[in-house]
Design a protein around this motif. Structure first.
Motif, mmCIF file in Angstrom:
data_model
loop_
_atom_site.group_PDB
_atom_site.id
_atom_site.type_symbol
_atom_site.label_atom_id
_atom_site.label_comp_id
_atom_site.label_asym_id
_atom_site.label_seq_id
_atom_site.Cartn_x
_atom_site.Cartn_y
_atom_site.Cartn_z
ATOM 1 N N ALA A 24 0.802 -1.554 0.045
ATOM 2 C CA ALA A 24 0.233 0.167 -0.320
ATOM 3 C C ALA A 24 1.107 1.030 -0.140
ATOM 4 N N LYS A 25 0.086 2.246 -0.551
ATOM 5 C CA LYS A 25 0.548 4.009 -0.603
ATOM 6 C C LYS A 25 1.202 3.961 1.209
ATOM 7 N N GLU A 26 3.074 4.156 0.785
ATOM 8 C CA GLU A 26 3.636 4.189 2.315
ATOM 9 C C GLU A 26 3.865 2.639 3.029
ATOM 10 N N GLY A 27 3.667 2.219 1.891
ATOM 11 C CA GLY A 27 4.297 0.411 2.679
ATOM 12 C C GLY A 27 5.176 0.092 2.438
ATOM 13 N N LEU A 28 5.658 -1.230 2.871
ATOM 14 C CA LEU A 28 7.313 -1.723 3.026
ATOM 15 C C LEU A 28 7.385 -3.435 2.909
ATOM 16 N N ILE A 29 8.034 -3.396 2.284
ATOM 17 C CA ILE A 29 8.419 -4.647 2.235
ATOM 18 C C ILE A 29 10.245 -5.048 2.877
ATOM 19 N N ILE A 30 10.504 -5.955 4.009
ATOM 20 C CA ILE A 30 11.766 -6.086 4.443
ATOM 21 C C ILE A 30 11.807 -7.528 4.390
ATOM 22 N N LYS A 31 12.654 -8.386 3.647
ATOM 23 C CA LYS A 31 12.423 -9.813 3.229
ATOM 24 C C LYS A 31 14.832 -10.516 2.800
ATOM 25 N N THR A 32 14.439 -11.239 3.837
ATOM 26 C CA THR A 32 15.975 -11.622 3.512
ATOM 27 C C THR A 32 15.849 -13.113 2.447
ATOM 28 N N GLU A 33 17.102 -12.459 1.701
ATOM 29 C CA GLU A 33 17.216 -13.833 0.294
ATOM 30 C C GLU A 33 18.993 -14.418 0.842
ATOM 31 N N GLY A 34 18.793 -14.801 1.485
ATOM 32 C CA GLY A 34 20.323 -16.042 0.798
ATOM 33 C C GLY A 34 21.092 -14.735 2.166
ATOM 34 N N GLU A 35 22.446 -14.238 1.746
ATOM 35 C CA GLU A 35 23.261 -13.618 3.256
ATOM 36 C C GLU A 35 22.627 -12.024 2.837
ATOM 37 N N LYS A 36 22.305 -11.854 1.788
ATOM 38 C CA LYS A 36 20.915 -10.339 1.502
ATOM 39 C C LYS A 36 19.586 -10.405 1.895
ATOM 40 N N ILE A 37 19.980 -8.647 1.904
ATOM 41 C CA ILE A 37 19.042 -7.764 3.647
ATOM 42 C C ILE A 37 18.460 -7.276 2.390
ATOM 43 N N PHE A 38 16.706 -7.194 1.940
ATOM 44 C CA PHE A 38 16.539 -6.098 0.638
ATOM 45 C C PHE A 38 15.107 -5.554 1.612
ATOM 46 N N ILE A 39 15.810 -3.925 1.713
ATOM 47 C CA ILE A 39 14.440 -2.887 1.937
ATOM 48 C C ILE A 39 13.553 -2.358 1.031
ATOM 49 N N ILE A 40 11.980 -2.539 0.734
ATOM 50 C CA ILE A 40 11.634 -2.297 -0.679
ATOM 51 C C ILE A 40 10.381 -1.103 -0.181
ATOM 52 N N GLY A 41 10.572 0.153 -0.223
ATOM 53 C CA GLY A 41 9.779 0.733 0.170
ATOM 54 C C GLY A 41 8.629 1.117 -0.392
ATOM 55 N N SER A 42 7.428 1.290 -0.505
ATOM 56 C CA SER A 42 6.292 1.772 -1.510
ATOM 57 C C SER A 42 6.589 3.858 -1.804
ATOM 58 N N GLY A 43 7.284 4.433 -2.600
ATOM 59 C CA GLY A 43 7.614 5.857 -2.622
ATOM 60 C C GLY A 43 8.627 5.752 -1.299
ATOM 61 N N VAL A 44 9.205 7.452 -1.481
ATOM 62 C CA VAL A 44 10.755 7.472 -0.425
ATOM 63 C C VAL A 44 10.000 7.090 0.782
ATOM 64 N N ARG A 45 8.730 7.790 0.894
ATOM 65 C CA ARG A 45 8.550 7.919 2.121
ATOM 66 C C ARG A 45 8.271 6.064 2.473
ATOM 67 N N GLY A 46 7.679 5.231 1.751
ATOM 68 C CA GLY A 46 7.676 4.169 2.394
ATOM 69 C C GLY A 46 9.038 3.108 1.868
ATOM 70 N N ALA A 47 10.141 3.501 1.340
ATOM 71 C CA ALA A 47 11.752 3.265 1.195
ATOM 72 C C ALA A 47 11.919 3.666 3.143
ATOM 73 N N LEU A 48 11.520 5.387 3.090
ATOM 74 C CA LEU A 48 12.535 5.542 4.959
ATOM 75 C C LEU A 48 11.318 5.004 5.983
ATOM 76 N N TYR A 49 10.163 4.411 5.714
ATOM 77 C CA TYR A 49 10.003 3.804 7.076
ATOM 78 C C TYR A 49 10.228 2.080 6.827
ATOM 79 N N GLY A 50 11.027 1.511 6.081
ATOM 80 C CA GLY A 50 11.793 0.299 5.475
ATOM 81 C C GLY A 50 12.693 0.196 6.590
ATOM 82 N N VAL A 51 13.674 1.578 6.233
ATOM 83 C CA VAL A 51 14.921 1.180 6.645
ATOM 84 C C VAL A 51 14.622 1.946 8.148
ATOM 85 N N TYR A 52 13.842 2.398 8.708
ATOM 86 C CA TYR A 52 13.786 2.723 10.531
ATOM 87 C C TYR A 52 13.113 1.650 10.788
#
Length: 221
Positions: free
Chosen positions: A12-40
């Motif tokens: 959703a708008k301002e939503g986020l996804i945090i997912k691990t793949e092996g030794e990698k961590i992916f943080i995906i956000g809906s828009g810039v705000r969502g990306a920030l929320y993902g990191v925080y």
């Protein structure tokens, strides 16, 4: 799967996804705000960082950091508008705590934020006191006299508010999309027959405000 697959997943708008793949961590956000929320969110919930106030930040000191290898989390905001300010709050703290309202400032340095066309005790500007002399019926009946609150069950009050909000939207230069409906900061709420009937029916003095706000939203849609 890879990063391309993860990006295709909906949030959703301002939503986020945090997912691990092996030794990698992916943080995906809906828009810039969502990306920030993902990191925080990652810093707070997985690394223990805390932002208690705009000036009080706690970062744990750990020799070893252990991250779950099976994180697959999607977060979607339950509310489109989120505000819980404290004294001294700034745009950075709002972003860290996922508040997305920045009042009169666009907060462009922190991914943007919601702003209001009118804010706080807005009804006095939408239904001005200057109307009182000619139309006292537009204002609250309290203890047998008309006061400075607005009677939200009077049909003309809705019409006037719709016109005032449309004018405010046309004159707004910041691209604001939200309207805050609020009375003056006192207890002079209306006790007319119609308002009282709504208090009794719904068990709350906020009933006329909620009903009025929904009617306003429908008229502006």
């Amino acid at each position: 799967s890879d990063i391309k697959y993860i990006k295709k997943r909906k949030s959703a708008k301002e939503g986020l996804i945090i997912k691990t793949e092996g030794e990698k961590i992916f943080i995906i956000g809906s828009g810039v705000r969502g990306a920030l929320y993902g990191v925080y969110t990652f810093l707070e919930e997985y690394l223990g960082v805390r932002w208690f106030t705009p000036t009080l930040e706690v970062v744990p000191e750990n020799e070893d950091i252990i991250i779950d290898a099976n994180i697959d989390r999607t977060v979607e905001p339950s509310f489109a508008v989120r505000r819980n300010d404290c004294a001294g709050t700034n745009d950075a703290h709002r972003a860290r705590t996922k508040m997305n309202v920045s009042f009169w400032q666009p907060a462009t340095a922190h991914g943007g934020a919601l702003t209001y066309v009118v804010w706080d005790a807005s009804l006095p500007s939408l239904v001005p006191d200057s109307l009182f002399a000619e139309h006292p019926e537009y204002f609250a009946l309290h203890d047998g006299r008309r006061t400075d609150h607005v009677c939200l069950t009077h049909p003309d009050v809705l019409r006037i508010t719709v016109e005032s909000v449309r004018t405010a939207i046309e004159n707004n230069t910041m691209g604001a999309k939200y309207v805050h409906i609020g009375q003056k900061d006192n207890q002079n709420y209306c006790r007319c027959e119609n308002c009282t009937a709504l208090y009794e029916k719904h068990g709350s003095i906020c009933a006329p405000t909620l009903i009025f706000t929904n009617k306003l939203a429908d008229a502006l849609d």
